[in-house]
Design a protein around this motif. Structure first.
Motif, short mmCIF file in Angstrom:
data_model
loop_
_atom_site.label_atom_id
_atom_site.label_comp_id
_atom_site.label_asym_id
_atom_site.label_seq_id
_atom_site.Cartn_x
_atom_site.Cartn_y
_atom_site.Cartn_z
N PRO A 185 4.32 35.51 32.79
CA PRO A 185 5.65 35.11 33.27
C PRO A 185 6.35 36.17 34.12
CG PRO A 185 5.69 35.54 30.91
CD PRO A 185 4.26 35.61 31.35
N ASN A 186 5.85 37.39 34.11
CA ASN A 186 6.44 38.44 34.94
C ASN A 186 6.08 38.28 36.42
OD1 ASN A 186 7.62 39.90 32.73
ND2 ASN A 186 5.56 40.60 32.23
N VAL A 187 4.95 37.64 36.70
CA VAL A 187 4.51 37.51 38.09
C VAL A 187 4.22 36.07 38.50
CG1 VAL A 187 3.59 39.85 38.25
CG2 VAL A 187 2.10 38.00 37.49
N HIS A 188 4.20 35.15 37.53
CA HIS A 188 3.92 33.74 37.82
C HIS A 188 5.09 32.87 37.40
CE1 HIS A 188 -0.45 35.07 36.82
NE2 HIS A 188 -0.29 35.11 38.13
N ASP A 189 5.32 31.80 38.15
CA ASP A 189 6.23 30.73 37.75
C ASP A 189 5.39 29.48 37.59
OD1 ASP A 189 8.57 32.19 37.73
OD2 ASP A 189 9.21 31.56 39.74
N ALA A 190 5.33 28.96 36.37
CA ALA A 190 4.55 27.75 36.12
C ALA A 190 5.39 26.55 36.54
CB ALA A 190 4.17 27.65 34.65
N VAL A 191 4.83 25.74 37.44
CA VAL A 191 5.54 24.56 37.90
C VAL A 191 4.81 23.27 37.52
CG1 VAL A 191 6.73 25.73 39.79
CG2 VAL A 191 4.49 24.72 40.20
N ALA A 192 3.59 23.40 36.98
CA ALA A 192 2.83 22.22 36.58
C ALA A 192 1.81 22.61 35.51
CB ALA A 192 2.13 21.61 37.79
N TYR A 193 1.37 21.60 34.76
CA TYR A 193 0.34 21.78 33.75
C TYR A 193 -0.80 20.83 34.04
CZ TYR A 193 4.12 23.99 31.14
OH TYR A 193 5.15 24.81 30.76
N LEU A 199 5.57 44.37 45.85
CA LEU A 199 5.92 45.45 46.76
C LEU A 199 6.15 46.69 45.91
CD1 LEU A 199 6.74 46.54 49.56
CD2 LEU A 199 9.09 45.82 49.05
N ASN A 200 5.31 47.69 46.09
CA ASN A 200 5.41 48.95 45.35
C ASN A 200 5.47 48.73 43.84
OD1 ASN A 200 5.50 50.29 47.84
ND2 ASN A 200 7.72 50.13 47.93
N GLY A 201 4.61 47.85 43.36
CA GLY A 201 4.51 47.61 41.91
C GLY A 201 5.58 46.70 41.35
N LYS A 202 6.44 46.16 42.19
CA LYS A 202 7.50 45.23 41.74
C LYS A 202 7.24 43.87 42.38
CE LYS A 202 10.98 48.84 41.44
NZ LYS A 202 12.21 49.36 42.05
N VAL A 203 7.62 42.82 41.64
CA VAL A 203 7.43 41.47 42.17
C VAL A 203 8.40 41.23 43.32
CG1 VAL A 203 7.55 39.01 41.63
CG2 VAL A 203 6.64 40.60 39.95
N LEU A 204 7.84 40.95 44.47
CA LEU A 204 8.65 40.60 45.64
C LEU A 204 8.94 39.10 45.61
CD1 LEU A 204 9.90 41.51 48.30
CD2 LEU A 204 7.70 41.16 49.39
N ARG A 205 7.89 38.33 45.30
CA ARG A 205 8.03 36.89 45.16
C ARG A 205 6.99 36.43 44.15
NH1 ARG A 205 6.89 32.97 50.19
NH2 ARG A 205 4.74 33.20 49.53
N PRO A 206 7.39 35.73 43.08
CA PRO A 206 6.40 35.29 42.08
C PRO A 206 5.52 34.16 42.63
CG PRO A 206 8.58 34.45 41.51
CD PRO A 206 8.75 35.36 42.71
N SER A 207 4.34 34.06 42.08
CA SER A 207 3.42 32.99 42.45
C SER A 207 3.85 31.70 41.75
CB SER A 207 2.00 33.32 42.00
OG SER A 207 1.53 34.49 42.61
N LEU A 208 3.81 30.60 42.47
CA LEU A 208 4.03 29.29 41.85
C LEU A 208 2.66 28.76 41.48
CD1 LEU A 208 6.71 27.67 44.20
CD2 LEU A 208 7.05 28.97 42.11
N VAL A 209 2.46 28.48 40.19
CA VAL A 209 1.12 28.15 39.71
C VAL A 209 1.13 26.93 38.80
CG1 VAL A 209 0.30 30.53 39.87
CG2 VAL A 209 1.31 29.72 37.74
#
Length: 194
Positions: free
Chosen positions: A131-139, A159-169
């Motif tokens: 959940p720190n780097v992904h946004d779940a939008v479907a199962y 960007l430099n170890g920080k989430v710039l934009r999370p992945s929608l997964v």
């Protein structure tokens, strides 16, 4: 006090000093030394405070620059997404190969720019959901381990170890079947047929 004699030699004249005067002079000297030490200590503390202030301002400035850089790069990512969609449409509509090649070259330049600024893609497919780097939008129902990323809807970036934009997964979910209720439903349907 010394005075010169008529023959050029020094004469020594003693001026009587009272013990009281000596003590007063010593006390004045002690107070002057104490005041000087206090002023020196205050100066040292002021210099240390100023140095801390300067370092704090430098950190805040660096943080602000990093924040503005992240905002700008995020705008570039949105442009990159639109450009990627346009390139995909051009490939699917069987545009001239030279056009597709040119668009692909521009896409490589955009990716090179992002990489040179420290932007890296977040790995998604087949990885456990984070959940720190992904946004779940479907199962999706799947036989693979639960909460594993099965599909990437939109790429995420760091960007430099920080989430710039999370992945929608899309992530996997196990479908739990109640064997007792399933067998009851099956036996009910067979009994109704009799």
């Amino acid at each position: 006090m010394e005075e010169e004699s008529e023959d050029g030699g020094n004469l020594r004249v003693e001026v009587p000093i009272e013990d009281n005067e000596v003590e007063e002079l010593r006390e004045e000297l002690r107070k002057a030394k104490e005041a000087s030490e206090n002023a020196t200590n205050k100066m040292k503390y002021l210099m240390a405070d100023f140095d801390n202030y300067r370092k704090q301002m430098e950190r805040q400035l660096a943080s602000r620059v990093e924040s503005i850089k992240a905002e700008l790069l995020l705008k570039f990512l949105n442009i990159r997404d639109d450009y990627r969609r346009a390139l995909t449409v051009a490939e699917q509509s069987k545009s001239e190969p030279v056009v597709i090649e040119g668009l692909g070259g521009i896409m490589k330049n955009i990716d090179s720019l992002l990489l040179s600024e420290g932007v890296v893609e977040i790995e998604t497919l087949g990885t456990p959901f984070d959940p720190n780097v992904h946004d779940a939008v479907a199962y999706s129902a799947s036989d693979i381990a639960e909460n594993t990323v099965t599909s990437e809807i939109r790429k995420g970036y760091m960007l430099n170890g920080k989430v710039l934009r999370p992945s929608l997964v899309e992530i996997s979910k196990k479908i739990v079947r109640n064997s007792v209720s399933d067998s009851n439903i099956q036996s009910d349907t067979t009994n109704q047929g009799d």
